[in-house]
Design a protein around this motif. Structure first.
Motif, PDB file in Angstrom:
ATOM      1  N   ARG A  88       0.835  -1.192   0.000  1.00  0.00           N
ATOM      2  CA  ARG A  88       0.000   0.000   0.000  1.00  0.00           C
ATOM      3  C   ARG A  88       0.875   1.248   0.000  1.00  0.00           C
ATOM      4  O   ARG A  88       2.081   1.183   0.050  1.00  0.00           O
ATOM      5  N   GLY A  89       0.226   2.392  -0.031  1.00  0.00           N
ATOM      6  CA  GLY A  89       0.962   3.641  -0.037  1.00  0.00           C
ATOM      7  C   GLY A  89       0.277   4.641  -0.945  1.00  0.00           C
ATOM      8  O   GLY A  89      -0.847   4.428  -1.411  1.00  0.00           O
ATOM      9  N   PHE A  90       0.976   5.719  -1.201  1.00  0.00           N
ATOM     10  CA  PHE A  90       0.440   6.791  -2.039  1.00  0.00           C
ATOM     11  C   PHE A  90       1.220   6.787  -3.346  1.00  0.00           C
ATOM     12  O   PHE A  90       2.381   7.220  -3.393  1.00  0.00           O
ATOM     13  N   GLU A  97       8.739  10.688   0.423  1.00  0.00           N
ATOM     14  CA  GLU A  97       7.498  11.245   0.981  1.00  0.00           C
ATOM     15  C   GLU A  97       6.646  10.167   1.617  1.00  0.00           C
ATOM     16  O   GLU A  97       6.052  10.370   2.685  1.00  0.00           O
ATOM     17  N   ASN A  98       6.574   8.991   0.978  1.00  0.00           N
ATOM     18  CA  ASN A  98       5.836   7.883   1.568  1.00  0.00           C
ATOM     19  C   ASN A  98       6.437   7.483   2.909  1.00  0.00           C
ATOM     20  O   ASN A  98       5.705   7.228   3.870  1.00  0.00           O
ATOM     21  N   LEU A  99       7.755   7.438   2.982  1.00  0.00           N
ATOM     22  CA  LEU A  99       8.410   7.070   4.238  1.00  0.00           C
ATOM     23  C   LEU A  99       8.141   8.118   5.314  1.00  0.00           C
ATOM     24  O   LEU A  99       7.823   7.780   6.464  1.00  0.00           O
ATOM     25  N   MET A 100       8.253   9.384   4.960  1.00  0.00           N
ATOM     26  CA  MET A 100       8.077  10.451   5.946  1.00  0.00           C
ATOM     27  C   MET A 100       6.679  10.448   6.549  1.00  0.00           C
ATOM     28  O   MET A 100       6.502  10.751   7.733  1.00  0.00           O
ATOM     29  N   LEU A 101       5.683  10.088   5.751  1.00  0.00           N
ATOM     30  CA  LEU A 101       4.302  10.107   6.237  1.00  0.00           C
ATOM     31  C   LEU A 101       4.083   9.147   7.403  1.00  0.00           C
ATOM     32  O   LEU A 101       3.155   9.335   8.193  1.00  0.00           O
ATOM     33  N   TYR A 102       4.919   8.110   7.492  1.00  0.00           N
ATOM     34  CA  TYR A 102       4.734   7.096   8.533  1.00  0.00           C
ATOM     35  C   TYR A 102       5.563   7.373   9.779  1.00  0.00           C
ATOM     36  O   TYR A 102       5.515   6.594  10.734  1.00  0.00           O
ATOM     37  N   ALA A 132      14.005   9.185   6.917  1.00  0.00           N
ATOM     38  CA  ALA A 132      13.546   8.563   5.679  1.00  0.00           C
ATOM     39  C   ALA A 132      14.723   8.260   4.754  1.00  0.00           C
ATOM     40  O   ALA A 132      14.772   7.195   4.126  1.00  0.00           O
ATOM     41  N   ILE A 133      15.670   9.186   4.674  1.00  0.00           N
ATOM     42  CA  ILE A 133      16.857   8.960   3.843  1.00  0.00           C
ATOM     43  C   ILE A 133      17.656   7.773   4.381  1.00  0.00           C
ATOM     44  O   ILE A 133      18.121   6.912   3.621  1.00  0.00           O
ATOM     45  N   ALA A 145      14.760   7.169  -4.536  1.00  0.00           N
ATOM     46  CA  ALA A 145      14.132   7.894  -3.429  1.00  0.00           C
ATOM     47  C   ALA A 145      13.193   8.984  -3.898  1.00  0.00           C
ATOM     48  O   ALA A 145      12.185   9.274  -3.232  1.00  0.00           O
ATOM     49  N   ASN A 146      13.472   9.606  -5.043  1.00  0.00           N
ATOM     50  CA  ASN A 146      12.634  10.702  -5.528  1.00  0.00           C
ATOM     51  C   ASN A 146      11.638  10.253  -6.590  1.00  0.00           C
ATOM     52  O   ASN A 146      10.904  11.075  -7.137  1.00  0.00           O
ATOM     53  N   ASN A 147      11.611   8.958  -6.878  1.00  0.00           N
ATOM     54  CA  ASN A 147      10.652   8.429  -7.844  1.00  0.00           C
ATOM     55  C   ASN A 147       9.289   8.242  -7.189  1.00  0.00           C
ATOM     56  O   ASN A 147       9.211   7.914  -5.999  1.00  0.00           O
ATOM     57  N   PRO A 148       8.215   8.423  -7.944  1.00  0.00           N
ATOM     58  CA  PRO A 148       6.897   8.109  -7.365  1.00  0.00           C
ATOM     59  C   PRO A 148       6.796   6.619  -7.068  1.00  0.00           C
ATOM     60  O   PRO A 148       7.366   5.781  -7.772  1.00  0.00           O
ATOM     61  N   ALA A 149       6.051   6.280  -6.031  1.00  0.00           N
ATOM     62  CA  ALA A 149       5.924   4.885  -5.631  1.00  0.00           C
ATOM     63  C   ALA A 149       5.347   4.028  -6.752  1.00  0.00           C
ATOM     64  O   ALA A 149       5.642   2.835  -6.838  1.00  0.00           O
ATOM     65  N   SER A 150       4.532   4.622  -7.622  1.00  0.00           N
ATOM     66  CA  SER A 150       3.925   3.864  -8.721  1.00  0.00           C
ATOM     67  C   SER A 150       4.957   3.351  -9.717  1.00  0.00           C
ATOM     68  O   SER A 150       4.684   2.419 -10.475  1.00  0.00           O
TER      69      SER A 150
END
Length: 256
Positions: A88-90, A97-102, A132-133, A145-150
């Motif tokens: 899951r994720g955004f 960004e996905n990591l930071m949200l958690y 996150a880094i 790291a800067n790629n969208p999760a999709s």
């Protein structure tokens, strides 16, 4: 005292019993395997333990605290977190960004601070970015790291799922098929990460259908069938157990 204690856990859906009095323990510092045929109740057990689904009966204790029926966010705050079989994720957010949200104490959860961040909120945001880094680096995700999760591969999405769990400062992580659909090389890498994290003090309970991974990673192994624990022990002993063979292959094949 076990880190996780489950006693008499029961749950039904529209009259069908998914859990029928499940008892299990997870000792701190282990990678415990949870296996069983399809329909045994493994994922339902994860859902009930982590508060996604309330139990009909039974208790769940984590680190000495009764967490039966607590909300998932409260359970996560205590240090028990789970991943999902389908990552899951955004999808439009980056890996970082996905990591930071958690991350814990996320300042963006407050609307006023999200609009007009205070100095403390900006400092916490910087801490979360650094964490996150670090997490992306240790899971070999820094190059994306800067790629969208999709844009991630299936295996990379599994690593991101693990990374999001790590961002919550967990004591125990419940992993639902962490190497399903992953190529053998990356599956081995995920296993290496889990063993290193265990050595650093994180405990795991893993659902997995790849028996080679269970044999390599897990001690002990718990077998579920028909909503309850059928057997527990070392992998070789479990594999030789006649009742386990019958549960997986049926009475005719197990006795052949």
């Amino acid at each position: 005292m076990p880190l996780l204690e489950v006693r008499g856990l029961a749950r039904s859906f529209y009259g069908v019993q998914a859990l029928t009095g499940l008892d299990l323990d997870v000792e701190a510092g282990t990678i415990t395997g949870l296996i069983g045929p399809n329909g045994a109740g493994k994922t339902t057990a994860f859902n009930v333990i982590t508060g996604l689904v309330p139990p009909d009966a039974g208790t769940v204790r984590f680190d000495g605290v009764d967490i039966t029926g607590l909300r998932p966010d409260r359970i996560t705050g205590l240090g028990l977190v789970r991943t999902f079989q389908i990552a899951r994720g955004f999808p439009r957010l980056s890996v970082l960004e996905n990591l930071m949200l958690y991350g814990a104490r996320q300042p963006g959860e407050s609307l006023p601070l999200a609009i007009l961040p205070s100095r403390a909120a900006r400092a916490r945001e910087a801490e979360l970015l650094e964490r996150a880094i670090t997490t992306a680096r240790r899971l070999n995700l820094l190059r994306v790291a800067n790629n969208p999760a999709s844009d991630l591969s299936g295996g990379q999405k599994k690593l991101l799922e693990l990374g999001r769990a790590l961002m919550t400062d967990p004591k125990l992580i419940l992993l639902d098929e962490p190497i399903a659909g992953v190529n053998p090389t990356l599956a081995g890498e995920i296993g290496d990460h889990l063993m290193r994290l265990r050595d650093e003090g994180i405990t795991f309970l893993i659902i997995e259908h790849h028996m080679d991974a269970i044999a390599r990673l897990c001690a002990p192994v718990i077998v579920m069938a028909e909503g309850r624990k059928l057997a527990e022990g070392a992998f070789d002993a479990i594999a030789a157990d006649h009742a386990v063979q019958e549960a997986y292959m049926g009475r005719r094949f197990a006795s052949a």
